[in-house]
Structure formats: C-alpha cells, structure tokens
Design an enzyme around this catalytic site. Structure first.
Site, mmCIF file in Angstrom:
data_model
loop_
_atom_site.group_PDB
_atom_site.id
_atom_site.type_symbol
_atom_site.label_atom_id
_atom_site.label_comp_id
_atom_site.label_asym_id
_atom_site.label_seq_id
_atom_site.Cartn_x
_atom_site.Cartn_y
_atom_site.Cartn_z
ATOM 1 N N ASP A 53 -9.664 -18.321 13.115
ATOM 2 C CA ASP A 53 -11.042 -18.678 13.374
ATOM 3 C C ASP A 53 -11.069 -19.398 14.730
ATOM 4 O O ASP A 53 -10.052 -19.868 15.234
ATOM 5 C CB ASP A 53 -11.599 -19.555 12.241
ATOM 6 C CG ASP A 53 -13.113 -19.542 12.224
ATOM 7 O OD1 ASP A 53 -13.695 -19.897 11.194
ATOM 8 O OD2 ASP A 53 -13.711 -19.175 13.263
HETATM 9 C C1 GLC Z 1 -17.018 -19.683 13.765
HETATM 10 C C2 GLC Z 1 -16.973 -19.399 12.286
HETATM 11 C C3 GLC Z 1 -16.546 -18.005 11.945
HETATM 12 C C4 GLC Z 1 -17.012 -17.070 13.035
HETATM 13 C C5 GLC Z 1 -16.233 -17.411 14.283
HETATM 14 C C6 GLC Z 1 -16.658 -16.542 15.482
HETATM 15 O O1 GLC Z 1 -16.632 -20.987 14.041
HETATM 16 O O2 GLC Z 1 -16.238 -20.296 11.478
HETATM 17 O O3 GLC Z 1 -17.089 -17.689 10.667
HETATM 18 O O4 GLC Z 1 -16.775 -15.715 12.666
HETATM 19 O O5 GLC Z 1 -16.347 -18.782 14.630
HETATM 20 O O6 GLC Z 1 -17.964 -16.869 15.866
#
Ligand code: GLC
Length: 754
Positions: A286
């Site tokens: 993430d």
């Molecule tokens: C965010 C979220 C995740 C998302 C990623 C890309 O912080 O936790 O669910 O897909 O970053 O935006």
C-alpha cells in the site's frame, strides 16, 4: 549487438497474445527474465505515482525529471494515477520506445465504486446481496476504466469490519466473512471477466491483506491485535475466496497484525497467500507502507525496511521508492537472493502478459472506446438498477411507503436532500463533482406534475473545501434553517427528510469516535415530527449510525448509503413504489457507539444474558446502561411485500445437511426476498458464534405464492479453522436458522456426524 538480440527476443515474445496459455506465458516470462539486467529487474518492482500530466511537457523539477528518466530507462514497472487514453499512451511510449527491452508499464487506479459513472459505495452494493448485480457493476466500472487507458484497479476492498467508527467500513462488504467472500468473487469476476487481455476488462487487486479493519478502537492505521480464531475464521476467508476467484493482484495493509507490519509479514504473504493458497499473481504494497515499517519501529532504516518487505513477499513497491534505491544492493550483497527477485519480477511480468500489454502496449489507450464507454447513458441506467437494489427499507410503520405519485405536496428537507455531490461518495475516482441526481431531483422527476414539491435546507453540515485528502469544515449550525423547514413541513402532506453524513465522513482517514448525527440534524428531525407525523427519513451515510431516536420516532426509514450517479432516481423509484425494496443490511446498526465493535456473529460467552439478568442480577455479559442487541441487525431489510417462513425440515446427508423451508409471500405485491441460513455449532473444541451466515438465496415470489427453498450445507459450511489453521468439522448438535435476517428466523436443531 546485445540490444539487437534483446529487441529480437522481445519481438519474438510478442507472439499473438490470444493463443498463449499460462505455460506459454511462463516461457515468455522466463526468456525475457533471462535477458534482463539487475537494474531492469528491480525496475519492475518499482511503482511511481503519476506526478504530472503526460499530455504536457515533463515538469522540470528534479524529482519528476528523475522519474521520467527512470521510466525511459525501464527502471519503473507500474504507475498509479496516470489516466486517459492520451495520458496513458504518452507514459507508455516513454517506457516502451526508450527502454532497452521496451517492457510496458502497468497503470493502476482506485476504481472503488466506478470510474466516472458512480455506483453505490461498496457497503451499499453489498446491501443488495445480489451477486449478479454487483458483478454487473464491476463490469461497468471495468469498461470505463479500461477505456480510459487504465489496466488495473485497487479493488475490491474485502476487509471484514466490525467497527462503525472505522471510516473505511464504507469501502467493504460489511461484517460477515461469508457475504464478503461472495461479494469478493462478484467484484473480481466483474472486473477481470474471462480474459484479462480483453481491452474492456481490468486486473483486480484484493485488499488490504490483512487485518486492517481490526484497527484498535476503530482508528484508521492503528494496530490490529487479532486472535488466530479471528484471523482464520473472519479476516482470511474473503481473501482466500479472492484467490479462488482468480484475483490478479493483492495489496497489503498499513497496520501491523499482532506486532508484525503486514507489509513485512512473510507468514501472511508467503506461507499463507503464496504457499497454502497458491497465489500466482503479485503483491503490491500500500502507498508508502514499506517505508512505514520503520515508523512501526520494526526496521532500523530504509534498506532494512526494503529487505523485510521484499523477503516477506511484497513484490511491488508503491511510491516508497525503497526498492528503487536499495533493492539492487540488497541482491548484490546477497542479503536477498536473486531467485526471490526473479520470482517477484516473474509475477509482475506474467500479469502484464495476461493483460496483453506485450502484445500491444497501447491496446487500452483508445480514444474512441473512451468516448463511447465512459459516462454513457447506458451505464447510468445500469448504475440506477444497482443503486435501487442496494437500498434497505429499515422501517415502514403504517405502510407510509410507498408514496402515491399523485400526492398533493411533498416537503423535501436537508442539505443532503438537494446535494448533487454527496451521493457520489468518497473514493470517487473520476466522478464529476455535483454530477449525481439529487434526492430532490429524483422526487421531482417521479411525481405527478400537479404535486407541489418544496425544498428547505433545514440544517447545514459542512462548508468550503470537501475532498479526499482534507478534513471537512463543520458549520456551527445554530438552527438558522429550522423555521423555514418547519413551515415547509407543516404545509406538506408528507415530508422526505434526508439525514446522515457528508460523503467525506467515511473513507480513508475518516474514523470517528461519535457515530451519531452531526450538527442539528436530530433536533430538526424532532421539530419536524412535531408538526407533521408523516416523515420519511432517507439516510445517506457510509457507516452504520447510532440513531435510536430516529429509529423510534420516524414511521419510515430508507437506508440509501451513497447511491452514486443515479441515487436520486433510484431512491424515488423506491419511495413511489416503482421498485419494491429488497436490500438487507451487511452491517449491524448500534443503539450507541459504546457498543462498537458490534457484530451479529458473536460468541455466547460463559455468562450470556439470560432471564436471571431480568431479575436485576449483574453477573452477566451485558452493559448496565445499554442493550447488547443491535438497533437494526445484520441481514435486516423490509419489503413492500410480506414474507412468512415455515415447514423447516432438516435432512442429514453424507457430508452435511439438506435444509428445506417454505417461504410465502402473504401480501398482494410480488417481491424479492433474501432467504438467509445461519448455523450454530453448539458444542465444539473451540467456542463458536451463536450464529453465522453460511448461505443465502434471493427468490422472487408472486403475491400470495409460496416457494420451497432448498439449501445443501456441506462440511465446507459447517466446519471452522483451528488455531493452527487446520479446517475441521466436528460431530455434534447444530442449530440451523433460516429467515429474513440474523434476528428474525425460524430454527431447528439436528445432530450430525461426519
Ligand atoms: C491508499 C489506500 C489504498 C489505495 C492506495 C492507492 O492509501 O490505503 O486502499 O489503493 O493508497 O491510492
């Protein structure tokens, strides 16, 4: 010469995609891998955020220039937030036409409930319990996303969540592992279709692996201290279902699970996901979560964080840039074996092959598809259908609903009632602000021309900037709008009052300690009730709300969540009877936030509440100031029809039990009922929930008609995981409950031996 050889190699690799089997893809991956340098391999594990518009000149600031140079060198594997047919083609061209091997980029984006045509937020979609409907919505989202040049969505979010304080409960399918598993399959099949290389399908990403929703106190990003029983029987089953549904990728989570940051958890990522479950796709971290291993206090520096994450099976690094800066040295020094790097790169390349990107890197960057597919009238119609089935009739005293279309006058009240923006929800991708059909518009579209529709704002929740990343600015509402609203309510035949949340109260970083109605909403509701008893409350919210006064006093309550682009029309269809409501809650609504985390499939404990509790004795698992029960329970949802259950018969089978039940529609209106089956394994080697959902069927029953419904429960449904992740089914007494919700059902017990 080497360049010529590798280019020749790649051109051979680009054999017509259509015929390639997994075996052939693996061969292509292996031969490409053998031609790659260490720097090029590391490049595939590196994902950048799209910091600039490719359709314009690359900005001159050092960071972006460096990123652009790395893309041209083939040192980047994927990008997030690069959009449109034109923008993705420009970015792809930088990689394919400048780098030595011309390996295409993969473009990912958060398409959580639609790309530009907004579907209901996921908790709303889950409220439909409609596999085919949810899959259809995902297909729509995939078409619009792929037509916009994007290959990959960071969806579905399948974190089972018990805690309404957690803002991201909106993004998932609620509190039940079985329903979440069914929804996971629907979303993944909808996104991916049967052929990832189809230019109107996209790769899915099951997230967040794992335990994110069990953040302590419902506070986002907080530590998750979970038992083995919760991990194996609640958190993991939907992710296992995602692997079985063929999810192309996974995303890990920010939290630590019992002390181990998920991004660095080799037990979860390698032993379970890639080992036991045989997952062959790739794991993306993430956003920045690799670097956060240091913040957790588990890595001493960036290189150490990179080592822990990569060793643990995090294949691609989203935006922390730690792999870019440290992975080559970690491999060069032998800290990380090149075999491990080859495994990660192979997983990434395999998905790119499956997407057809080697066949044609520009296949998704297609302006004419973009023009025909995105935000089309057809898509809005589909979205409206899904929105209607996502809405839940919580209460309908005296059959106030459905309203008559020739009603003389309707008062529509609330800032949420005429908002064209709130129904779009948070995590709204490329939705156009204020593009939803508001509740007021939907009502005006539905009623007879003679009906007088009057709007009053009544309360004001927020003002100023509202977006994905900033805190909301709350208005200190002193009831300035009450007088007008009460006047409007007084003179109308019926009142439709929108209550709930601004859509940016739920989503990432949006946990709340209080889950009641903000501002002056409740006060206004009470004042309106004083002047007109015919009040239909329309809820717009992303989490369960603690609304005991509204639940008690309002004659009718319709839960609409954030219903998407066509929300207003979908709500009006239900209010005026063009659609017979069929939604069922995927989460429990509490009387009070103090009951959170609240879920229906709770344990009995050694001191369950029994009648001794009624004798004023205290030594029972209860609150002295609040009930244990939900305000509205999991699985609850009314219809304009009335269904009755009887003739429940249980018949043991070789590996389980056959369940037969008669469901009758005793009303004068055809309707759809979701027949739910719960079990209680009454004596087992580990304590079991007093009920858990194991199956459900949606049946349409004509007025006055009955249907015999049969369920076949097998060991898969009746067993559970032990604390060492062994699946067992134990002989003994099972209570089987069948009904319209987790609270309203008929039941019978049966002794089963396996
Ligand atoms: C965010 C979220 C995740 C998302 C990623 C890309 O912080 O936790 O669910 O897909 O970053 O935006």
């Amino acid at each position: 010469m080497k360049h010529l050889f590798s280019t020749l190699l790649l051109s051979i690799a680009i054999i017509s995609q259509a015929q390639m089997s997994d075996t052939e893809i693996d061969k292509k991956v292996d031969s490409l891998l053998s031609a790659m340098t260490l720097a090029e391999k590391v490049g595939q594990t590196n994902m950048y955020n799209g910091p600039w518009e490719f359709t314009g000149p690359v900005p001159q600031d050092e960071n972006s220039q460096l990123k652009a140079d790395n893309i041209k060198k083939g040192y980047v594997g994927g990008m997030i937030n690069v959009l449109t047919a034109k923008g993705t083609r420009e970015a792809q061209r930088m990689a394919v036409e400048n780098s030595r091997l011309g390996i295409p980029l993969i473009f990912g984006y958060d398409v959580i409930h639609g790309y530009k045509t907004m579907l209901p937020v996921p908790i709303g979609q889950a409220s439909s319990w409609d596999f085919d409907g949810v899959k259809k919505g995902a297909q729509l989202a995939a078409r619009e996303t792929a037509a916009s040049g994007v290959h990959w969505t960071f969806s579905p979010m399948i974190d089972v969540s018990y805690d309404a304080r957690w803002g991201r409960i909106m993004e998932g399918a609620g509190e039940d592992p079985y329903l979440t598993s069914v929804m996971a399959k629907a979303w993944i099949e909808g996104y991916q279709g049967d052929d990832l290389s189809d230019p109107l399908t996209i790769a899915a990403c099951a997230k967040h692996f794992a335990g994110y929703a069990f953040a302590e106190a419902g506070r986002d990003y907080n530590t998750a201290d979970v038992s083995s029983q919760t991990l194996y029987n609640v958190i993991l089953p939907p992710f296992k279902a995602a692997v079985e549904a063929g999810a192309a990728t996974f995303m890990n989570s920010f939290n630590d699970v019992s002390g181990v940051p998920a991004t660095a958890d080799d037990y979860l990522q390698r032993e379970i996901l890639k080992g036991k479950w045989g997952f062959e796709g790739f794991m993306v971290s993430d956003w920045g979560s690799i670097g956060e291993i240091m913040t957790h206090g588990v890595a001493r520096d960036s290189a150490h964080a990179g080592e822990l994450a990569f060793t643990a099976g995090s294949d691609m690094d989203m935006e922390s840039r730690i792999y870019e800066f440290y992975l080559a040295d970690l491999v060069g020094s032998g800290t990380i074996s090149e075999d491990l790097l080859d495994d990660a790169v192979s997983r990434i390349l395999r998905i790119k092959y499956k997407l057809g990107l080697f066949d044609d890197p520009y296949r998704y960057s297609n302006e004419s598809l973009e023009k025909s597919e995105v935000f089309s009238a057809k898509n809005k119609e589909i979205a409206k259908g899904i929105a209607r089935s996502s809405m839940v009739l919580l209460k309908n005293e005296g059959a106030l609903l459905p309203l008559n279309k020739t009603v003389k006058s309707i008062a529509v009240i609330g800032q949420l009632a005429n908002s064209k923006d709130v129904p779009l929800g948070n995590w709204r991708a490329q939705a156009v602000a204020n593009s939803a059909v508001s509740l007021e518009e939907g009502i005006r579209n539905a009623v007879d021309s003679k009906t007088k529709v009057t709007f009053a704002q009544g309360y004001t929740l927020t003002k100023g900037r509202r977006d994905f990343i900033h805190e909301l600015t709350w208005v200190d509402d002193q009831g300035e709008g009450f007088e007008e609203a009460i006047e409007v309510a007084k003179s109308a035949e019926v009142v439709v009052l929108a209550l709930g949340e601004d859509c940016y109260q739920t989503g990432e970083g949006r946990s709340q300690a209080d889950i009641g109605l903000k501002g002056q909403q409740l006060e206004l509701f009470l004042r309106v009730m004083e002047v007109n008893p015919n009040v239909v409350v329309v809820l717009m919210n992303g989490r369960p709300l603690a609304i005991p006064e509204v639940a008690t006093k309002a004659p009718a309550i319709l839960e609409t969540w954030f219903g998407g682009s066509e929300a207003g029309n979908a709500i009006a269809d239900i209010l005026f009877g063009n659609y017979n409501p069929s939604g069922k809650l995927p989460v429990s609504f509490p009387h009070h936030v103090g009951q959170e985390p609240l879920h229906y499939d709770r344990k009995r404990t050694g001191r369950p509440v029994t009648n001794e509790f009624d004798n004023g004795l205290v030594f029972w698992s209860h609150y002295t100031d609040m009930t244990n029960e939900a305000l509205f329970p999991f699985g609850h949802g009314l219809s304009y029809s009335s269904f009755e259950y009887d003739d429940l018969n249980l018949t043991p089978t070789e590996d389980g039990v056959m369940v037969n039940v008669k469901v009758s529609n005793v009303s004068e209106l055809a309707g759809k009922e979701t027949v739910q089956v719960y079990i209680w394994d009454k004596v087992a080697s580990l304590s079991q929930p007093i009920k858990r959902l194991v199956d459900f069927k949606q049946v349409s029953i004509a007025a006055g008609d009955s249907q015999q419904i049969t369920f076949t429960l097998t060991k898969e449904d009746l067993g559970f995981y032990t604390n060492n992740y062994e699946f067992v089914v134990e002989d003994g007494e099972f209570e089987i409950m069948v009904g319209t919700s987790s609270r309203d059902h008929i039941k019978q017990s049966i002794d089963l031996t396996f």
